[in-house]
Design a protein around this motif. Structure first.
Motif, PDB file in Angstrom:
ATOM      1  N   GLU A  50       1.192   5.220  -9.744  1.00  0.00           N
ATOM      2  CA  GLU A  50       0.342   4.513 -10.712  1.00  0.00           C
ATOM      3  C   GLU A  50       0.700   3.029 -10.793  1.00  0.00           C
ATOM      4  O   GLU A  50      -0.174   2.163 -10.761  1.00  0.00           O
ATOM      5  N   ILE A  51       1.979   2.721 -10.850  1.00  0.00           N
ATOM      6  CA  ILE A  51       2.428   1.324 -10.957  1.00  0.00           C
ATOM      7  C   ILE A  51       2.096   0.546  -9.678  1.00  0.00           C
ATOM      8  O   ILE A  51       1.585  -0.572  -9.732  1.00  0.00           O
ATOM      9  N   VAL A  52       2.375   1.138  -8.522  1.00  0.00           N
ATOM     10  CA  VAL A  52       2.100   0.454  -7.252  1.00  0.00           C
ATOM     11  C   VAL A  52       0.610   0.158  -7.117  1.00  0.00           C
ATOM     12  O   VAL A  52       0.217  -0.939  -6.714  1.00  0.00           O
ATOM     13  N   LEU A  53      -0.228   1.112  -7.494  1.00  0.00           N
ATOM     14  CA  LEU A  53      -1.669   0.929  -7.334  1.00  0.00           C
ATOM     15  C   LEU A  53      -2.273  -0.014  -8.371  1.00  0.00           C
ATOM     16  O   LEU A  53      -3.456  -0.345  -8.302  1.00  0.00           O
ATOM     17  N   GLN A  54      -1.467  -0.495  -9.300  1.00  0.00           N
ATOM     18  CA  GLN A  54      -1.927  -1.526 -10.241  1.00  0.00           C
ATOM     19  C   GLN A  54      -1.705  -2.938  -9.677  1.00  0.00           C
ATOM     20  O   GLN A  54      -2.211  -3.908 -10.237  1.00  0.00           O
ATOM     21  N   LEU A  58      -1.668  -5.086  -1.911  1.00  0.00           N
ATOM     22  CA  LEU A  58      -0.915  -3.995  -1.290  1.00  0.00           C
ATOM     23  C   LEU A  58      -0.885  -4.165   0.219  1.00  0.00           C
ATOM     24  O   LEU A  58      -1.851  -4.648   0.813  1.00  0.00           O
ATOM     25  N   GLN A  59       0.199  -3.709   0.802  1.00  0.00           N
ATOM     26  CA  GLN A  59       0.267  -3.551   2.249  1.00  0.00           C
ATOM     27  C   GLN A  59       0.331  -2.046   2.506  1.00  0.00           C
ATOM     28  O   GLN A  59       1.113  -1.345   1.866  1.00  0.00           O
ATOM     29  N   VAL A  60      -0.520  -1.578   3.416  1.00  0.00           N
ATOM     30  CA  VAL A  60      -0.597  -0.145   3.683  1.00  0.00           C
ATOM     31  C   VAL A  60      -0.443   0.077   5.176  1.00  0.00           C
ATOM     32  O   VAL A  60      -1.018  -0.650   5.986  1.00  0.00           O
ATOM     33  N   ASP A  61       0.336   1.083   5.527  1.00  0.00           N
ATOM     34  CA  ASP A  61       0.519   1.421   6.936  1.00  0.00           C
ATOM     35  C   ASP A  61       0.839   2.900   7.029  1.00  0.00           C
ATOM     36  O   ASP A  61       1.286   3.522   6.060  1.00  0.00           O
ATOM     37  N   TRP A  95       2.230   7.904   5.060  1.00  0.00           N
ATOM     38  CA  TRP A  95       1.491   6.721   4.626  1.00  0.00           C
ATOM     39  C   TRP A  95       2.363   5.941   3.660  1.00  0.00           C
ATOM     40  O   TRP A  95       2.924   6.506   2.716  1.00  0.00           O
ATOM     41  N   CYS A  96       2.484   4.649   3.888  1.00  0.00           N
ATOM     42  CA  CYS A  96       3.325   3.776   3.073  1.00  0.00           C
ATOM     43  C   CYS A  96       2.449   2.789   2.322  1.00  0.00           C
ATOM     44  O   CYS A  96       1.616   2.114   2.918  1.00  0.00           O
ATOM     45  N   TYR A  97       2.641   2.723   1.009  1.00  0.00           N
ATOM     46  CA  TYR A  97       1.922   1.791   0.142  1.00  0.00           C
ATOM     47  C   TYR A  97       2.965   0.879  -0.497  1.00  0.00           C
ATOM     48  O   TYR A  97       3.808   1.338  -1.265  1.00  0.00           O
ATOM     49  N   PHE A  98       2.917  -0.408  -0.159  1.00  0.00           N
ATOM     50  CA  PHE A  98       3.936  -1.360  -0.590  1.00  0.00           C
ATOM     51  C   PHE A  98       3.286  -2.478  -1.394  1.00  0.00           C
ATOM     52  O   PHE A  98       2.307  -3.087  -0.951  1.00  0.00           O
ATOM     53  N   ALA A  99       3.838  -2.744  -2.581  1.00  0.00           N
ATOM     54  CA  ALA A  99       3.379  -3.849  -3.429  1.00  0.00           C
ATOM     55  C   ALA A  99       4.420  -4.968  -3.327  1.00  0.00           C
ATOM     56  O   ALA A  99       5.477  -4.891  -3.957  1.00  0.00           O
ATOM     57  N   THR A 105       7.450   0.646  -3.491  1.00  0.00           N
ATOM     58  CA  THR A 105       6.815   1.370  -2.396  1.00  0.00           C
ATOM     59  C   THR A 105       6.710   2.836  -2.753  1.00  0.00           C
ATOM     60  O   THR A 105       7.611   3.392  -3.366  1.00  0.00           O
ATOM     61  N   PHE A 106       5.615   3.453  -2.336  1.00  0.00           N
ATOM     62  CA  PHE A 106       5.611   4.914  -2.349  1.00  0.00           C
ATOM     63  C   PHE A 106       5.124   5.401  -0.995  1.00  0.00           C
ATOM     64  O   PHE A 106       4.359   4.737  -0.304  1.00  0.00           O
TER      65      PHE A 106
END
Length: 185
Positions: A50-54, A58-61, A95-99, A105-106
């Motif tokens: 939730e926090i990362v997607l706020q 974002l960098q996604v890979d 899948w990596c989601y980085f703020a 990161t999650f």
């Protein structure tokens, strides 16, 4: 720490340490502890997502990984074999989601490299996503107008490097522009 930071199997860490103290722990008990701990941490993981997607950016890979399939436990016959069959792995994707602003990161496992994972995670996302050239990101950006999609400059630069043998003058110019952007970064 031994299991998740140093990637040591449970039998090399917890089981052997307890054996030194003359405490015998079945493998199932130690494995259950890990599973129960992961279950308890799920609420923190969901909050992290939730926090990362706020984040506004974002960098996604995605990265290919080999995983053991979810298969039934071995039968008594399989257990009795002197040489148990090696379990084959299956390909999956992490899948990596980085703020970058928060450095949070999650990671999210999916058996597919298709659009399902990022579509599910980014459907309500409002902001900018930077990724490589994988087509699924473009499809998602078209489907979700609140998301702006940028591709990674390194991936774009590669095309000009490949074009050096075909049209050196223009390719060299483009590469020099990339260098200027890299200097700013």
């Amino acid at each position: 720490v031994d299991k998740f930071v140093y990637h040591l199997p449970l039998y090399r860490t917890i089981e052997r340490i307890y054996q030194l103290g003359k405490v015998q722990l079945p493998k199932s008990t130690v494995s259950n502890w890990v599973g129960q701990s992961a279950e308890k941490l799920t609420i923190l993981y969901e909050k992290l997502i939730e926090i990362v997607l706020q984040a506004a950016y974002l960098q996604v890979d995605e990265t290919r990984i080999e995983v053991l399939p979810n298969s039934p436990p071995p039968t008594d016959e399989q257990k009795r074999r002197k040489k148990p069959k090696k379990r084959k792995t299956e390909r999956g994707w992490l899948w990596c989601y980085f703020a970058p602003q928060t450095k949070l990161t999650f990671f999210d496992y999916d058996p597919s490299r298709g659009a399902n994972n990022p579509a599910r995670r980014l459907k309500k996302y409002n902001g900018t996503v930077q990724s490589d050239g994988l087509e699924v990101y473009e499809l998602i950006a078209k489907a979700y107008p609140n998301m702006v999609h940028y591709q990674c400059l390194v991936h774009g630069r590669r095309k000009f490097e490949a074009a050096l043998s075909n049209d050196a003058k223009r390719a060299e110019y483009a590469i020099s522009v990339f260098q200027e952007v890299y200097a700013i970064e």
